[in-house]
Every structure is written in structure tokens, then in C-alpha cells.
Enzyme design. Structure first.
Site: not given
Ligand code: PMP
Length: 434
Positions: A144, A246, A274
Site C-alpha cells: 500500500y 517506500d 509516520k
Molecule cells: N506507504 C506506506 C508503506 C504506508 O504504510 C502508508 C500508510 N499506511 C502510506 C504510504 C500512506 O501514508 P499516509 O496514510 O500518511 O498517507
């Protein structure tokens, strides 16, 4: 007892009149009458609106790395916001944050800040497309990368809809994503060496970016098989593809230099959010100077809030602490003990599990022999996983209800808290039958 007490249930009813599903993010909805609502959190603990206290292993889906309401971060934010929160102008503190990121992360030479992981990956993909002059991105099933239309493919769909693994069908994770965008995405099972080689041979020269989570932080923390990330590195380099790692979940969590340091891998671009800000809205993407330098020269990137002071100040305070003290090593060690203890408990009760991830962020799949991709993981016993979560919550331990979401630790999950958690799981695994 329901995982949502009477106050949660009545707040849910009220919330649903004004918020779709009664929440501000679909992921926070657990279901009718079972969605807990929060009152407050401190350290490793969270209290729901019924006043019940839980040892929190969700950590807001990962951002809380030091602890909830961590004084050293909050005090810095409070001090900084007294002199204004937003200026449409650049200040020294954000320059310092960028310097610290480049000092801590091996492959990041330049960065741009953003507010969320979604934004960070969206910008990184744009830059990769601009740099290569190509449109297609390759992503892996079960990963994701945020809410934008470019990467919201083959994330949470039933794996039966993904087609044969030799020629996977990219499945949009939502209505409303233009059908024509499918033209721009190729999907593959994670850890599929053979499939990856095949796609590189057929499409390598048309692909702008390969984007991946280093371990599948949105699918049970599935580990990369030895050599898989290296293969991505090698082939992307050969084909002039931008390799985007990512690190929204792994960055500033599994090591100071994130997965790059942990797995010894140097991508072209990486994305962060995060743990970078211990819960405040701050994100970043960055990488090779040569690639990042095209931003501003016909390549768009920006945002009104991308240097918001609370986020910048929180990132500054968080990174300083991570640099000064062996915080992440401590978390990894405690988390490893929790992982080992849970594994022992399952073994003692003859429940087959596959543990995955690292101490700071891990999960386990029940009832399967091996898990290398979402297709394997989907055969695990998620109903049993959920029953365990419900029983653990009755005893004050809260992992996420969704088995795909890893357990996250923070610096304030002490050894005593780990022991208490293991005692609770020893009890619930004995009582709850598959
Ligand atoms: N990339 C990864 C690997 C994630 O785990 C997440 C959120 N869980 C995102 C992107 C998207 O981040 P956000 O919720 O801050 O938009």
C-alpha cells in the site's frame, strides 16, 4: 464484552450522522458496534471513551515511535508554534530536518518535505516519471502506497481477483479510479523473482519506477526473501528505472537509516512519513541528487502545508532523539523478545504460525507453512487471528483487528509491558480454539 463499550457504540451512532462510517479514514472502521473510539493515549497506553486502558500495539498505524504524548517532542512543538505555524516561506528548522535526514539515511542526498505518506509517494512517482520520461510503474500485490489513484492497485482485494501469478491483473482498490490508469501499472506478487525477471525482460525499458515497501508493512509484515531487493536494485539500474523504496512504515523505525540500513539496499528514491514525526503530520521523499535536482525545473512539487511548523518541529525533536540515543536498537530488542515469546506460545499450543518482520514492526500468519506474498498470506486463518485480538482486548492488549496490520512498538513498551503482553497471549491462545 464487545471490543467497543457502550460509550464507543453511542459515539459511533452519533458520528455516523456526520461522517461516512463514523470515521475520517476507512481503515479506522472496524464494523458496526465494534469500532472503538479513543479518549486519550500516553506512552504505550491508550484509553477508549469507555475509560478502558489498553497496551497499544497499533501506534496509530506506526507513527508513534517514542511514545504517545512524548514530552520532549510535544514541548518542542509547543515552543516552536508560539512563533507562528505557517509562513509561505522557508525557515532554518526545516533545513536542519532535511540535513538530519540526509545524515541518517544512506541513499538520501536531497529531500523535499510533505505532510503524509500519500503525498510523499505521489511526488516520488511524479519525479520518477519526469526523470525517465516513461509512464508505467511496477508495484507489488499487497503493498500500500497511499490513497492516490496511481498506486491504489492490488492492495486489499481478494487475491482470487488478481488472476494467474504469471500475468497478474491489477485490481483497483476503489471505485472512482479512472479505468485508463490501469494502462500505467503492472503488478506482481512480492518476492516473485521469476515474474520480476519476466517483466523486466518484456517491459523494462518502458517502466518509470519500481515502487515497493521493503517488507510488506500493509500485509502482515512479509519479509523480503534474501536477494529480492538486490534483484530489484540490479535490474532497475540496468533498465534505467527509478527504484522507489517506500519507507513510510519502516523509515526511522526499524533502524535510524530505515530499511536501507537494515537490509543494506540503496534505492534511487525513498519515501518517509509516520515515525519521522512521532505522530505529527510530516513526511518526506528524497534520494539521489541527480534525480531530486530536476524538481523545480519543469517538475512540480509543493503544498501549502509541506513545512507546517508542528510537523517540522516534531521531526526535528524526534530525529534528534533517535540520533542521540540507541532508541531503535532498544525497541528492536524488546520487540524481538515479544516475537520470540509469541512464537513459543503458539508452538506450545500446537498452533502453526509464520512470524515475519522485525521487532519494531512484526506480525504472524496463523495456520500456514510459509508466506512470501499476499497470495500465500490470504490462506492464513484471519478469523482466528481476530478472535485472539478480541480476547486480548478484553485483557487490555490491543493489536489491530486487521491481521494485515503489523504490531508496532514504541520506546515506552518496556520489558514489563512485554511480559504482561506475553502473559495475556499465553492465556488467550490456550483458551481460544481455532
Ligand atoms: N506507504 C506506506 C508503506 C504506508 O504504510 C502508508 C500508510 N499506511 C502510506 C504510504 C500512506 O501514508 P499516509 O496514510 O500518511 O498517507
Amino acid at each position: 464484552m464487545s471490543v467497543a463499550g457502550p460509550n464507543s457504540q453511542s459515539l459511533q451512532k452519533r458520528a455516523q450522522k456526520v461522517l461516512p462510517l463514523g470515521v475520517n479514514s476507512n481503515f479506522r472502521y472496524w464494523g458496526e458496534e465494534i469500532t472503538p473510539y479513543v479518549q486519550k493515549a500516553k506512552g504505550a497506553y491508550l484509553w477508549d471513551v469507555d475509560g478502558r486502558r489498553f497496551i497499544d500495539y497499533r501506534m496509530a498505524f506506526g507513527p508513534i515511535i517514542l511514545g504517545h504524548a512524548y514530552d520532549e517532542v510535544d514541548n518542542r512543538v509547543i515552543e516552536e508554534i508560539k512563533s507562528g505555524v505557517l509562513f509561505a516561506m522557508t525557515g532554518e528548522l526545516e533545513v536542519r530536518v532535511a540535513e538530519m535526514i540526509t545524515e541518517m539515511v544512506p541513499a538520501v542526498e536531497m529531500v523535499r518535505l510533505a505532510c503524509s505518506g500519500t503525498e510523499a509517494t505521489m511526488h516520488a512517482i511524479r519525479v520518477a516519471r519526469a526523470y525517465t520520461g516513461r509512464d508505467i510503474i511496477l508495484k507489488f500485490e499487497g503493498n500500500y502506497h497511499g490513497m492516490h489513484d496511481h498506486a491504489l492497485w492490488s492492495t486489499y482485494a481478494p487475491t482470487e481477483s488478481y488472476g494467474n501469478r504469471r500475468s497478474p491483473i491489477p485490481v483497483p482498490a476503489s471505485s472512482g479510479i479512472p479505468k485508463s490508469m490501469r494502462e500505467f501499472v503492472i503488478t506482481l506478487p512480492f518476492n516473485d523473482f521469476e515474474g520480476f525477471e519476466r517483466v523486466m525482460k518484456s517491459y523494462g525499458d518502458q517502466i518509470a519506477a519500481v515502487i515497493t515497501e521493503p517488507c510488506q508493512g500493509n500485509c502482515g509484515a512479509i519479509d523480503p526473501q534474501p536477494g529480492f531487493l538486490d534483484l530489484i536494485r540490479k535490474r532497475t539500474e540496468e533498465h534505467g528505472i527509478v527504484f522507489i523504496l517506500d519507507e513510510v512504515k519502516t523509515g526511522f523505525r526499524i533502524a535510524n537509516g530505515g530499511a536501507q540500513e537494515y537490509y543494506g539496499i540503496k534505492p534511487d528514491l525513498a519515501t518517509y512519513a509516520k515515525a519521522l514525526g512521532n505522530g505529527y503530520p510530516v513526511a518526506a521523499f528524497g534520494g539521489k541528487r541527480e534525480i531530486m535536482s530536476i524538481i523545480g525545473y519543469g517538475v512540480a512539487q509543493g503544498g501549502t502545508y509541506t513545512n507546517n511548523k508542528p510537523g517540522v518541529a516534531a521531526a526535528y525533536a524526534t530525529l534528534r532523539l533517535l540520533k542521540e540515543k540507541p532508541i531503535l536498537q532498544t525497541i528492536q530488542k524488546r520487540g524481538q523478545r515479544l516475537m520470540d515469546g509469541l512464537k513459543d506460545i503458539f508452538e506450545e499450543n500446537n498452533v502453526p504460525v509464520v512470524m515475519s518482520g522485525t521487532g519494531a514492526m512484526f506480525s504472524f500468519a496463523v495456520g500456514v507453512e510459509a508466506v512470501t506474498c499476499q497470495r500465500d498470506w490470504s490462506k492464513s486463518d484471519q478469523d482466528y487471528y481476530l478472535k485472539l485480538v478480541e480476547a486480548a482486548m478484553e485483557q487490555g492488549v490491543m493489536p489491530d483487528h486487521d491481521a494485515r496490520e503489523p504490531w508496532f512498538l514504541c520506546y515506552e513498551h518496556t520489558d514489563a509491558i512485554i511480559d504482561e503482553t506475553l502473559n495475556v497471549y499465553a492465556d488467550v491462545v490456550k483458551k481460544v480454539k481455532r
